[in-house]
Design a protein around this motif. Structure first.
Motif, PDB file in Angstrom:
ATOM      1  N   GLY A 145      40.510  27.372  61.388  1.00 52.99           N
ATOM      2  CA  GLY A 145      39.626  28.289  60.677  1.00 52.99           C
ATOM      3  C   GLY A 145      38.756  27.636  59.615  1.00 52.99           C
ATOM      4  O   GLY A 145      37.662  28.116  59.322  1.00 52.99           O
ATOM      5  N   TRP A 146      39.226  26.529  59.030  1.00 58.67           N
ATOM      6  CA  TRP A 146      38.483  25.874  57.969  1.00 58.67           C
ATOM      7  C   TRP A 146      37.297  25.076  58.497  1.00 58.67           C
ATOM      8  O   TRP A 146      36.376  24.759  57.748  1.00 58.67           O
ATOM      9  N   ILE A 147      37.320  24.725  59.783  1.00 60.04           N
ATOM     10  CA  ILE A 147      36.296  23.836  60.332  1.00 60.04           C
ATOM     11  C   ILE A 147      35.108  24.653  60.822  1.00 60.04           C
ATOM     12  O   ILE A 147      35.219  25.436  61.762  1.00 60.04           O
ATOM     13  N   LYS A 148      33.973  24.470  60.189  1.00 58.19           N
ATOM     14  CA  LYS A 148      32.735  25.147  60.579  1.00 58.19           C
ATOM     15  C   LYS A 148      32.047  24.409  61.716  1.00 58.19           C
ATOM     16  O   LYS A 148      31.451  25.020  62.613  1.00 58.19           O
ATOM     17  N   ASP A 149      32.115  23.061  61.685  1.00 56.59           N
ATOM     18  CA  ASP A 149      31.518  22.252  62.748  1.00 56.59           C
ATOM     19  C   ASP A 149      32.232  20.908  62.781  1.00 56.59           C
ATOM     20  O   ASP A 149      32.810  20.470  61.781  1.00 56.59           O
ATOM     21  N   ALA A 150      32.196  20.269  63.952  1.00 56.35           N
ATOM     22  CA  ALA A 150      32.820  18.955  64.123  1.00 56.35           C
ATOM     23  C   ALA A 150      31.981  18.132  65.082  1.00 56.35           C
ATOM     24  O   ALA A 150      31.534  18.637  66.103  1.00 56.35           O
ATOM     25  N   ARG A 151      31.777  16.877  64.730  1.00 55.91           N
ATOM     26  CA  ARG A 151      31.036  15.951  65.591  1.00 55.91           C
ATOM     27  C   ARG A 151      31.907  14.731  65.849  1.00 55.91           C
ATOM     28  O   ARG A 151      32.387  14.100  64.904  1.00 55.91           O
ATOM     29  N   ILE A 152      32.089  14.405  67.129  1.00 51.45           N
ATOM     30  CA  ILE A 152      32.946  13.288  67.525  1.00 51.45           C
ATOM     31  C   ILE A 152      32.105  12.284  68.293  1.00 51.45           C
ATOM     32  O   ILE A 152      31.314  12.661  69.160  1.00 51.45           O
ATOM     33  N   SER A 153      32.275  11.009  67.973  1.00 55.81           N
ATOM     34  CA  SER A 153      31.546   9.953  68.666  1.00 55.81           C
ATOM     35  C   SER A 153      32.462   8.751  68.866  1.00 55.81           C
ATOM     36  O   SER A 153      33.464   8.584  68.167  1.00 55.81           O
ATOM     37  N   ARG A 154      32.103   7.928  69.855  1.00 59.04           N
ATOM     38  CA  ARG A 154      32.849   6.697  70.146  1.00 59.04           C
ATOM     39  C   ARG A 154      32.193   5.522  69.424  1.00 59.04           C
ATOM     40  O   ARG A 154      30.971   5.424  69.385  1.00 59.04           O
ATOM     41  N   ARG A 155      33.013   4.642  68.878  1.00 60.14           N
ATOM     42  CA  ARG A 155      32.513   3.393  68.329  1.00 60.14           C
ATOM     43  C   ARG A 155      33.360   2.268  68.904  1.00 60.14           C
ATOM     44  O   ARG A 155      34.535   2.105  68.540  1.00 60.14           O
ATOM     45  N   LEU A 156      32.759   1.568  69.832  1.00 58.24           N
ATOM     46  CA  LEU A 156      33.483   0.502  70.522  1.00 58.24           C
ATOM     47  C   LEU A 156      33.860  -0.604  69.540  1.00 58.24           C
ATOM     48  O   LEU A 156      33.166  -0.840  68.556  1.00 58.24           O
ATOM     49  N   PRO A 157      35.015  -1.237  69.757  1.00 60.40           N
ATOM     50  CA  PRO A 157      35.791  -1.129  71.008  1.00 60.40           C
ATOM     51  C   PRO A 157      36.912  -0.091  71.010  1.00 60.40           C
ATOM     52  O   PRO A 157      37.394   0.277  72.065  1.00 60.40           O
ATOM     53  N   ASP A 158      37.336   0.439  69.826  1.00 61.99           N
ATOM     54  CA  ASP A 158      38.594   1.191  69.821  1.00 61.99           C
ATOM     55  C   ASP A 158      38.639   2.343  68.822  1.00 61.99           C
ATOM     56  O   ASP A 158      39.721   2.797  68.454  1.00 61.99           O
ATOM     57  N   THR A 159      37.479   2.865  68.373  1.00 66.10           N
ATOM     58  CA  THR A 159      37.482   3.842  67.285  1.00 66.10           C
ATOM     59  C   THR A 159      36.768   5.135  67.677  1.00 66.10           C
ATOM     60  O   THR A 159      35.688   5.098  68.267  1.00 66.10           O
ATOM     61  N   LEU A 160      37.398   6.259  67.321  1.00 71.33           N
ATOM     62  CA  LEU A 160      36.755   7.570  67.419  1.00 71.33           C
ATOM     63  C   LEU A 160      36.365   8.008  66.006  1.00 71.33           C
ATOM     64  O   LEU A 160      37.188   7.980  65.095  1.00 71.33           O
ATOM     65  N   VAL A 161      35.108   8.403  65.842  1.00 71.29           N
ATOM     66  CA  VAL A 161      34.612   8.839  64.539  1.00 71.29           C
ATOM     67  C   VAL A 161      34.499  10.364  64.551  1.00 71.29           C
ATOM     68  O   VAL A 161      33.826  10.935  65.414  1.00 71.29           O
ATOM     69  N   VAL A 162      35.175  11.017  63.597  1.00 76.78           N
ATOM     70  CA  VAL A 162      35.201  12.476  63.528  1.00 76.78           C
ATOM     71  C   VAL A 162      34.566  12.915  62.214  1.00 76.78           C
ATOM     72  O   VAL A 162      35.056  12.584  61.132  1.00 76.78           O
ATOM     73  N   GLU A 163      33.460  13.651  62.311  1.00 79.65           N
ATOM     74  CA  GLU A 163      32.765  14.179  61.135  1.00 79.65           C
ATOM     75  C   GLU A 163      33.017  15.684  61.054  1.00 79.65           C
ATOM     76  O   GLU A 163      32.651  16.422  61.962  1.00 79.65           O
ATOM     77  N   ILE A 164      33.647  16.107  59.953  1.00 79.66           N
ATOM     78  CA  ILE A 164      34.041  17.503  59.778  1.00 79.66           C
ATOM     79  C   ILE A 164      33.113  18.185  58.773  1.00 79.66           C
ATOM     80  O   ILE A 164      32.795  17.615  57.726  1.00 79.66           O
TER      81      ILE A 164
END
Length: 295
Positions: free
Chosen positions: A133-152
């Protein structure tokens, strides 16, 4: 010259001329005429047809591979190979988290069965995060070689919604964020009534009519699914009439009267502006004085 030779010469001169050889005339088809009229050469047309046939063959081969499942097996194998080569989710970077539990974001993001960077379903991760409920929007992207970036992007609490003995934080649109206990009450206006949270945008618009009074409002009660009662920090209640425009006009009139006569903080308990012709005031009951003892 003898007569015999003259006769031979005359015979040769009277010989019939040889017929000229006729050349065969090539018939020109309609297709040839079209080709000649086009701004391309015949060789270019043939080359285009050849590549067209190649494209049809490739498309047919792809369709067969798709319906037989070969494509999925190849993609899965490639993704597995990529993961084995070190392109596997090992880190999650989260930004924008202030009020929600950051560990919960990690848990949702890493809930994918396959950790290969190619196989992580980013759309599914976002959908799972949006369930909070607290999350209004979320953006997920890949950053090679091994990282997921999550912007809340979090929702901001704007009021407390009280109904059926329960308290919930809501944002400026009335969206419920989470339930709270009485001892956790923040310094926010309290909205009371069934489905009153859905009326928060309407209430905000109403209060904007009187910006001088708006900061003094500590609560609002949605009465009979028809109209608002406003509560002020000085203890008074203001009963407004039905209808958005009528209520706005009444509140603006009350703000003008308060600016001139200082109505709030003067001991009045209740202001009733439901009647367009006149306003009603209710004072607190007088305390009963006990008779002095005779002596």
């Amino acid at each position: 010259m003898t007569a015999a030779s003259v006769r031979r010469t005359n015979k040769k001169s009277k010989a019939k001329p040889r017929k000229a050889s006729r050349k065969k005339v090539r018939q020109v088809s309609i297709f040839d005429k079209i080709l000649r009229a086009m701004p391309v050469t015949e060789a270019q047309v043939q080359k285009g047809l050849t590549w067209g046939l190649v494209g049809v063959f490739i498309l047919g081969a792809y369709s067969v591979a798709h319906y037989t499942g070969i494509n999925e097996r190849i993609s899965s194998q490639i993704a597995t190979s990529v993961g084995a080569a070190g392109f596997e989710v090992k880190r999650v970077e989260v930004t924008g988290v202030n009020r929600i539990d950051e560990l919960k974001v990690y848990e949702i993001t890493l809930a994918q069965k396959d950790r290969s960077m190619m196989l992580v379903d980013i759309d599914q991760v976002r959908e799972d995060l949006m369930g909070n409920g607290w999350i209004k929007d979320a953006r997920i992207s890949r950053r090679l070689p091994d990282t997921l970036v999550v912007e809340i992007v979090e929702r901001e609490p704007a009021a407390v919604w009280q109904r059926d003995g329960k308290l919930s934080l809501i944002d400026q649109t009335g969206y419920p964020l989470q339930q709270i206990r009485q001892e956790e009450m923040p310094d926010l206006p309290v909205i009371v009534g069934k489905k009153a949270n859905k009326r928060v945008p309407e209430l905000t618009k109403l209060l904007n009519v009187a910006p001088a009074l708006s900061p003094m409002v500590t609560g609002a009660t949605w009465i009979g699914n028809r109209r608002w009662n406003l509560e002020f920090e000085s203890g008074e209640t203001l009963a407004l009439p039905e209808g958005e425009e009528t209520a706005a006009a009444a509140l603006l009139n009350f703000a003008r009267m308060d600016g001139v006569n200082r109505l709030l903080g003067r001991g009045v308990v209740h202001f009733d502006l439901r009647d367009s012709e006149r306003a009603y005031l209710r004072m607190p009951p007088k305390a009963e004085t006990s008779p002095e003892p005779e002596g």
